[in-house]
Design a protein around this motif. Structure first.
Motif, mmCIF file in Angstrom:
data_model
loop_
_atom_site.group_PDB
_atom_site.id
_atom_site.type_symbol
_atom_site.label_atom_id
_atom_site.label_comp_id
_atom_site.label_asym_id
_atom_site.label_seq_id
_atom_site.Cartn_x
_atom_site.Cartn_y
_atom_site.Cartn_z
ATOM 1 N N ARG A 14 31.623 37.595 -57.234
ATOM 2 C CA ARG A 14 31.868 38.835 -56.479
ATOM 3 C C ARG A 14 30.555 39.593 -56.272
ATOM 4 O O ARG A 14 29.784 39.794 -57.200
ATOM 5 N N VAL A 15 30.347 40.026 -55.031
ATOM 6 C CA VAL A 15 29.178 40.823 -54.659
ATOM 7 C C VAL A 15 29.673 42.055 -53.926
ATOM 8 O O VAL A 15 30.587 41.981 -53.109
ATOM 9 N N ARG A 16 29.073 43.184 -54.257
ATOM 10 C CA ARG A 16 29.408 44.408 -53.528
ATOM 11 C C ARG A 16 28.119 45.066 -53.064
ATOM 12 O O ARG A 16 27.041 44.764 -53.558
ATOM 13 N N LYS A 17 28.245 45.941 -52.119
ATOM 14 C CA LYS A 17 27.082 46.635 -51.563
ATOM 15 C C LYS A 17 27.136 48.102 -51.974
ATOM 16 O O LYS A 17 28.170 48.741 -51.875
ATOM 17 N N THR A 18 25.986 48.630 -52.437
ATOM 18 C CA THR A 18 25.916 50.046 -52.754
ATOM 19 C C THR A 18 25.490 50.815 -51.502
ATOM 20 O O THR A 18 24.687 50.325 -50.704
ATOM 21 N N ASP A 19 26.047 51.990 -51.318
ATOM 22 C CA ASP A 19 25.697 52.802 -50.151
ATOM 23 C C ASP A 19 25.006 54.107 -50.565
ATOM 24 O O ASP A 19 25.090 55.113 -49.874
ATOM 25 N N THR A 20 24.288 54.078 -51.685
ATOM 26 C CA THR A 20 23.524 55.246 -52.124
ATOM 27 C C THR A 20 22.458 55.552 -51.073
ATOM 28 O O THR A 20 21.662 54.678 -50.726
ATOM 29 N N PRO A 21 22.430 56.778 -50.538
ATOM 30 C CA PRO A 21 21.402 57.111 -49.542
ATOM 31 C C PRO A 21 19.999 57.020 -50.143
ATOM 32 O O PRO A 21 19.783 57.419 -51.283
ATOM 33 N N VAL A 22 19.054 56.482 -49.374
ATOM 34 C CA VAL A 22 17.654 56.393 -49.788
ATOM 35 C C VAL A 22 16.841 57.285 -48.848
ATOM 36 O O VAL A 22 16.812 57.054 -47.642
ATOM 37 N N PHE A 23 16.204 58.296 -49.425
ATOM 38 C CA PHE A 23 15.369 59.218 -48.658
ATOM 39 C C PHE A 23 13.960 58.648 -48.581
ATOM 40 O O PHE A 23 13.364 58.308 -49.598
ATOM 41 N N PHE A 24 13.423 58.527 -47.370
ATOM 42 C CA PHE A 24 12.096 57.930 -47.203
ATOM 43 C C PHE A 24 11.188 58.800 -46.344
ATOM 44 O O PHE A 24 10.224 58.332 -45.774
ATOM 45 N N PHE B 198 22.398 56.056 -41.665
ATOM 46 C CA PHE B 198 21.252 55.130 -41.694
ATOM 47 C C PHE B 198 20.680 55.036 -43.102
ATOM 48 O O PHE B 198 20.401 53.952 -43.595
ATOM 49 N N GLN B 199 20.526 56.181 -43.777
ATOM 50 C CA GLN B 199 19.941 56.165 -45.119
ATOM 51 C C GLN B 199 20.855 55.470 -46.128
ATOM 52 O O GLN B 199 20.377 54.946 -47.128
ATOM 53 N N GLU B 200 22.160 55.453 -45.874
ATOM 54 C CA GLU B 200 23.096 54.774 -46.763
ATOM 55 C C GLU B 200 23.005 53.257 -46.645
ATOM 56 O O GLU B 200 23.471 52.531 -47.505
ATOM 57 N N GLY B 201 22.398 52.767 -45.565
ATOM 58 C CA GLY B 201 22.317 51.334 -45.358
ATOM 59 C C GLY B 201 20.903 50.785 -45.292
ATOM 60 O O GLY B 201 20.728 49.584 -45.115
ATOM 61 N N VAL B 202 19.888 51.654 -45.403
ATOM 62 C CA VAL B 202 18.505 51.188 -45.237
ATOM 63 C C VAL B 202 18.192 50.089 -46.246
ATOM 64 O O VAL B 202 18.490 50.196 -47.427
ATOM 65 N N THR B 203 17.657 48.983 -45.728
ATOM 66 C CA THR B 203 17.345 47.845 -46.590
ATOM 67 C C THR B 203 15.876 47.431 -46.510
ATOM 68 O O THR B 203 15.403 46.703 -47.366
ATOM 69 N N CYS B 204 15.164 47.876 -45.489
ATOM 70 C CA CYS B 204 13.775 47.487 -45.335
ATOM 71 C C CYS B 204 13.008 48.633 -44.696
ATOM 72 O O CYS B 204 13.442 49.180 -43.682
ATOM 73 N N ILE B 205 11.881 49.003 -45.309
ATOM 74 C CA ILE B 205 11.084 50.134 -44.841
ATOM 75 C C ILE B 205 9.643 49.663 -44.683
ATOM 76 O O ILE B 205 9.063 49.100 -45.611
ATOM 77 N N TRP B 206 9.064 49.875 -43.496
ATOM 78 C CA TRP B 206 7.674 49.525 -43.240
ATOM 79 C C TRP B 206 6.813 50.763 -43.422
ATOM 80 O O TRP B 206 7.091 51.823 -42.869
ATOM 81 N N LEU B 207 5.761 50.606 -44.210
ATOM 82 C CA LEU B 207 4.832 51.689 -44.494
ATOM 83 C C LEU B 207 3.445 51.299 -43.988
ATOM 84 O O LEU B 207 3.039 50.147 -44.121
#
Length: 181
Positions: A50-60, A136-145
Motif C-alpha cells: 500500500r502506498v499513499r500520497k501526502t498533501d502537506t503544502p510545501v512553501f517555496f 499547487f503547494q499541496e502537490g509540488v514534487t519538484c522545484i528548480w532553484l
C-alpha cells in the motif's frame, strides 16, 4: 525524513535544514551548482503493497538557502538560491496529472517585487497568474532553484523595468529590446 511541519505547512528551507542535520549526520552539496532540482517525495509506503500520497503544502517562496560543504571538512556555507520553476502532481498515489509553473517576473535582481508565473496545466494554453494555482503547494514534487549570485540578466531587462508592464514606448522599441543578445 518526514516533512517538518509548522502551521500546517512545510517550508522548503526547513526541509533542507533538516536534511542537512538529520539523525546526527551532516549532509550538503560538495559544490554549489548554478541550477539545482529539489525533489519532494510525497509517496509513503504503508506496508503490504500500500502506498499513499501526502498533501502537506510545501512553501517555496523567498530565497532558499542550500548547504554546501567547504574544503574544511564538515563546515558548510549556505548558498542562496531563488525558485524559478516547479511542477506538482494533482491526484492520489494511483492517478492524477501534473501542472507546471515558470517564474516570469520579477527578475532575480528584484526579488521583493510582485511575482508572476506562467501556469501550464494539461492541454490548456499556458496562462499568466499572480497567485499560485489552487492546491499547487499541496502537490509540488519538484522545484528548480537557480543560484542567486550567477544569474546573468539581459541588458534589456532594466529598460523593461522602467516601463510599466505591458506598456512599451512603441512596438518597434520593444521588439528591438527583446532581440538584443
Amino acid at each position: 525524513c518526514a516533512l517538518p511541519i509548522s502551521d500546517g505547512i512545510a517550508r522548503l528551507t526547513d526541509m533542507l535544514r533538516r536534511w542537512h542535520n538529520d539523525l546526527g549526520m551532516y549532509a550538503g552539496l560538495l559544490q554549489a551548482p548554478e541550477v539545482l532540482c529539489v525533489h519532494v517525495d510525497r509517496f509513503i509506503y504503508e506496508g503490504h503493497g500500500r502506498v499513499r500520497k501526502t498533501d502537506t503544502p510545501v512553501f517555496f517562496g523567498g530565497p532558499i538557502d542550500v548547504p554546501v560543504f567547504t574544503d574544511d571538512g564538515l563546515d558548510c556555507t549556505w548558498e542562496r538560491y531563488q525558485m524559478t520553476a516547479a511542477f506538482a502532481h494533482q491526484g492520489d498515489a494511483a492517478t492524477g496529472h501534473y501542472q507546471a509553473l515558470l517564474r516570469t517576473q520579477p527578475s532575480i535582481r528584484h526579488p521583493d517585487a510582485d511575482t508572476y508565473w506562467l501556469h501550464c496545466d494539461d492541454d490548456r494554453p499556458p496562462r499568466p497568474c499572480r497567485m499560485l494555482p489552487h492546491q499547487f503547494q499541496e502537490g509540488v514534487t519538484c522545484i528548480w532553484l537557480c543560484r542567486q549570485d550567477i544569474i546573468d540578466l539581459h541588458a534589456w531587462e532594466e529598460d523593461l523595468l522602467t516601463t510599466p508592464p505591458g506598456h512599451a514606448q512603441n512596438q518597434d522599441q520593444l521588439l528591438k529590446l527583446l532581440q538584443q543578445p
